[in-house]
Design a protein around this motif. Structure first.
Motif, short mmCIF file in Angstrom:
data_model
loop_
_atom_site.label_atom_id
_atom_site.label_comp_id
_atom_site.label_asym_id
_atom_site.label_seq_id
_atom_site.Cartn_x
_atom_site.Cartn_y
_atom_site.Cartn_z
N SER A 408 -32.92 28.84 26.97
CA SER A 408 -32.06 28.09 27.90
C SER A 408 -31.47 26.89 27.19
CB SER A 408 -32.86 27.63 29.13
OG SER A 408 -33.36 28.73 29.85
N ALA A 409 -30.28 26.50 27.63
CA ALA A 409 -29.65 25.30 27.08
C ALA A 409 -28.91 24.56 28.20
CB ALA A 409 -28.69 25.65 25.95
N ILE A 410 -28.96 23.23 28.16
CA ILE A 410 -28.30 22.39 29.17
C ILE A 410 -27.08 21.70 28.58
CG2 ILE A 410 -28.59 20.46 30.79
CD1 ILE A 410 -30.23 22.93 31.48
N THR A 411 -27.12 21.41 27.26
CA THR A 411 -26.00 20.73 26.61
C THR A 411 -25.42 21.62 25.51
OG1 THR A 411 -27.35 19.68 24.90
CG2 THR A 411 -27.13 18.52 27.01
N MET A 412 -24.17 21.35 25.12
CA MET A 412 -23.53 22.10 24.04
C MET A 412 -24.28 21.88 22.72
SD MET A 412 -21.05 24.16 24.70
CE MET A 412 -20.43 24.36 23.03
N GLU A 413 -24.75 20.67 22.50
CA GLU A 413 -25.49 20.39 21.26
C GLU A 413 -26.74 21.27 21.17
OE1 GLU A 413 -24.39 18.13 23.40
OE2 GLU A 413 -22.78 17.23 22.20
N GLU A 414 -27.43 21.38 22.30
CA GLU A 414 -28.64 22.21 22.34
C GLU A 414 -28.29 23.68 22.12
OE1 GLU A 414 -32.43 23.04 25.35
OE2 GLU A 414 -30.64 22.03 26.10
N MET A 415 -27.22 24.13 22.73
CA MET A 415 -26.80 25.53 22.57
C MET A 415 -26.43 25.83 21.12
SD MET A 415 -23.63 27.54 24.40
CE MET A 415 -24.35 28.49 25.74
N ILE A 416 -25.63 24.97 20.50
CA ILE A 416 -25.20 25.17 19.12
C ILE A 416 -26.40 25.17 18.18
CG2 ILE A 416 -23.92 24.12 17.20
CD1 ILE A 416 -21.92 23.08 19.38
N GLU A 417 -27.32 24.24 18.40
CA GLU A 417 -28.51 24.13 17.55
C GLU A 417 -29.35 25.41 17.64
OE1 GLU A 417 -32.58 23.63 16.47
OE2 GLU A 417 -31.96 23.71 18.58
N LYS A 418 -29.50 25.95 18.83
CA LYS A 418 -30.32 27.16 18.99
C LYS A 418 -29.65 28.38 18.38
CE LYS A 418 -33.18 25.67 22.86
NZ LYS A 418 -33.55 25.84 24.29
N PHE A 419 -28.34 28.50 18.56
CA PHE A 419 -27.65 29.63 17.96
C PHE A 419 -27.64 29.54 16.43
CE2 PHE A 419 -25.33 30.81 22.03
CZ PHE A 419 -25.89 32.07 22.09
N ASN A 420 -27.64 28.33 15.90
CA ASN A 420 -27.65 28.15 14.44
C ASN A 420 -29.01 28.47 13.83
OD1 ASN A 420 -24.98 27.41 14.23
ND2 ASN A 420 -25.38 25.22 14.32
N ASN A 421 -30.07 28.28 14.60
CA ASN A 421 -31.42 28.36 14.02
C ASN A 421 -32.29 29.49 14.57
OD1 ASN A 421 -31.44 25.89 12.25
ND2 ASN A 421 -30.91 24.94 14.21
N GLU A 422 -31.82 30.16 15.62
CA GLU A 422 -32.64 31.21 16.21
C GLU A 422 -31.79 32.45 16.48
OE1 GLU A 422 -35.44 29.97 19.32
OE2 GLU A 422 -34.65 27.93 19.10
N ARG A 423 -32.43 33.61 16.46
CA ARG A 423 -31.76 34.85 16.86
C ARG A 423 -32.09 35.03 18.34
NH1 ARG A 423 -35.65 39.49 14.10
NH2 ARG A 423 -37.56 38.27 14.19
N CYS A 424 -31.11 34.81 19.20
CA CYS A 424 -31.43 34.76 20.62
C CYS A 424 -30.20 34.96 21.51
CB CYS A 424 -32.06 33.41 20.97
SG CYS A 424 -30.99 31.99 20.65
N PHE A 425 -30.48 35.20 22.80
CA PHE A 425 -29.52 35.02 23.87
C PHE A 425 -29.79 33.63 24.45
CE2 PHE A 425 -29.33 39.81 25.22
CZ PHE A 425 -28.63 40.09 24.06
N ILE A 426 -28.77 33.04 25.05
CA ILE A 426 -28.96 31.73 25.69
C ILE A 426 -28.44 31.78 27.12
CG2 ILE A 426 -28.22 29.31 25.72
CD1 ILE A 426 -28.43 29.28 22.72
N GLU A 457 -30.12 32.16 37.69
CA GLU A 457 -30.92 30.96 37.91
C GLU A 457 -29.99 29.76 37.95
OE1 GLU A 457 -34.19 30.73 35.02
OE2 GLU A 457 -33.72 32.81 34.53
N LYS A 458 -30.45 28.69 38.56
CA LYS A 458 -29.68 27.45 38.57
C LYS A 458 -30.35 26.48 37.61
CE LYS A 458 -27.40 24.08 41.54
NZ LYS A 458 -27.19 23.60 42.93
N LEU A 459 -29.84 26.40 36.38
CA LEU A 459 -30.45 25.56 35.36
C LEU A 459 -30.02 24.11 35.51
CD1 LEU A 459 -29.89 27.94 32.31
CD2 LEU A 459 -31.92 27.76 33.76
N SER A 460 -28.78 23.89 36.01
CA SER A 460 -28.26 22.56 36.29
C SER A 460 -27.05 22.71 37.21
CB SER A 460 -27.87 21.83 35.00
OG SER A 460 -26.66 22.37 34.49
N ASP A 461 -26.46 21.60 37.59
CA ASP A 461 -25.27 21.64 38.45
C ASP A 461 -23.98 21.65 37.66
OD1 ASP A 461 -26.77 21.54 40.84
OD2 ASP A 461 -26.98 19.36 40.64
#
Length: 480
Positions: A408-426, A457-461
């Motif tokens: 899961s990701a709430i911010t763009m920074e978090e999303m970019i970091e996870k896609f750069n370092n992990e093999r995953c869906f977000i 799911e509702k992760l944020s608004d």
């Protein structure tokens, strides 16, 4: 043993170079190879046999819901294709055209079908007149041609095999029900017969099929964390039927529009089987879809009685419905073991002079490598149990991998970091704008919207990209 070693070393390690590993497995397992027509495949016996089982199992499920098989032409007149503007615009870059018949230039070009909605509608316009003519619930098993720029075996080729279902209904409710039913059939088939866990949901507007009102999808995760769209079901509403002037008279002699669906699953699902289940020794095939479920390998077959007992076992297993073969070639046992593993055959049965003396065989599982000694008196009961356990274990292993690689990701920074370092869906929230969808794909290096899952799911608004009010939770991922 030098030959055995060479056989195994012909596959690149999966974690060292996943793309090369995939190519090595396809080649060494002799599933397909490229033809003299760039981007088009020769489906070899080992690969086509998997497709035959997919076709057989899926076709049975279709027919249980009233689907009938048909076959329509491979050529579509250009004037016919132009009747649905969104459809032709979506496929225009991939269409191959026939301009000559023999030595003469044709008065009208024909396209080699990229899909067959227009052909079905053209037929139904001539034949559907009354409510008594509905519904039409048809499917065809065929090939289509799309002029892809970049191709990979099974995953993306110019000509590929698939089934394309097309249905016509009296009401939108009936059509929507069929759209969902076919998606559920795909989900059931892929999870149960192919042992591949899935995420089921709706495509965003920018990702839906050209000309559809709604596209629904099943998405699978490959071992490298990328997504593979594994089957789709489309609700067209009355867009196509109205473009082709398909109308029917109801019981009160009133004229109405008809409503259409289409749905398809292709040979790219073989690529999913390879990438979800395969390992560094080659294919790992789920027993329900494996062309050969067990390979009998005689040990010291030159000794008296070994081949005779192996052939006796072959017939015994055939009689209880096991898809079984006997390898009585003059290759070494070690080479035969490597070959059986490469081909993904779920089990092998080793039988030699000592086994015959003890009235037993050794069953080796492809998925775990475990060896199980079984009495010949119990093989009829035990082997089917082992095959079913392999089927379930393969699904659980793949499901555990999928679940542990969805973040899961709430911010763009978090999303970019996870896609750069992990093999995953977000999982991330989205406002619904195509602008944000495109920006997310650009800033993450190609992670697009896979689907809006049915179990949102509702992760944020807020939208992860623009911060405005979020409308949906979306599964994002890089894809094939």
């Amino acid at each position: 043993m030098s030959n055995d070693k060479k056989f195994v070393e012909s596959i690149t390690s999966r974690d060292q170079d996943f793309a090369q590993w995939y190519t090595d497995v396809v080649r060494e397992a002799k599933l397909c190879d490229y033809s003299s027509v760039k981007g088009c495949l020769n489906y070899l016996p080992n690969g086509y046999a998997i497709w035959e089982n997919i076709q057989s199992n899926l076709d049975k499920r279709f027919k249980e819901t009233g689907v009938e098989n048909v076959y329509l032409p491979v050529l579509i007149p250009e004037s016919l294709l132009q009747k649905e503007s969104d459809h032709i615009e979506g496929f225009a870059p991939e269409v191959a055209w026939v301009t000559h018949g023999g030595l003469e230039k044709l008065e009208e070009r024909f396209c080699v079908r990229p899909t067959s909605e227009t052909l079905f509608c053209d037929h139904w316009q001539k034949t559907v007149k009354s409510y008594r003519d509905l519904p039409k619930v048809w499917n065809q098993w065929n090939s289509v041609l799309r002029w892809e720029k970049t191709t990979r075996p099974f995953l993306r080729s110019r000509e590929f095999l698939w089934q394309e279902g097309h249905t016509l209904h009296a009401t939108p409710e009936e059509a929507k029900e069929r759209t969902q039913l076919m998606l559920d059939i795909y989900y059931d088939f892929v999870t149960k017969d192919l042992a591949i866990p899935l995420i089921k949901g709706r495509k965003t507007e920018s990702e839906k099929f050209a000309g559809a009102e709604a596209t629904y999808t099943i998405e699978a995760m490959m071992h490298d964390g990328k997504a593979l769209q594994s089957g789709t079901s489309h609700y067209f509403g009355n867009g196509f039927p109205d473009s082709f002037d398909i109308k029917y008279l109801d019981k009160n002699n009133q004229l109405h529009s008809a409503y259409e669906t289409s749905w398809g699953l292709s040979t790219r699902i073989i690529g999913a089987i390879i990438m979800v289940h395969g390992d560094d020794s080659g294919l790992v095939l789920p027993p329900r879809i494996a062309p050969t479920q067990t390979m009998i390998i005689p040990i010291a077959q030159h000794k008296e009685g070994v081949l005779e007992k192996a052939n006796e076992l072959l017939e015994q297993l055939k009689n209880i419905g096991i898809r079984v073969k006997l390898d009585s070639t003059d290759k070494t046992p070690g080479y035969k073991f490597s070959e059986q593993e490469m081909l993904g055959i779920p089990t092998r049965i080793e039988i030699g002079p000592k086994d015959i003396e003890k009235n037993q065989v050794v069953v080796a599982r492809r998925d775990t490598g475990e060896k199980i000694t079984i009495s010949l008196n119990e093989i009829d009961k035990k082997l089917p149990e082992i095959l079913e356990d392999i089927q379930q274990s393969m699904y659980k292993k793949a499901e555990s991998f999928l679940n542990s690689h969805i973040k899961s990701a709430i911010t763009m920074e978090e999303m970019i970091e996870k896609f750069n370092n992990e093999r995953c869906f977000i999982k991330a929230m989205w406002c619904g704008s195509e602008e944000c969808e495109d920006k997310i794909k650009s800033e993450t290096g190609g992670a697009g919207s896979r689907c809006i899952p049915f179990n949102e799911e509702k992760l944020s608004d807020k939208c992860i990209c623009c911060g405005k009010e979020a409308k949906h939770m979306v599964i994002w991922g890089k894809s094939y």
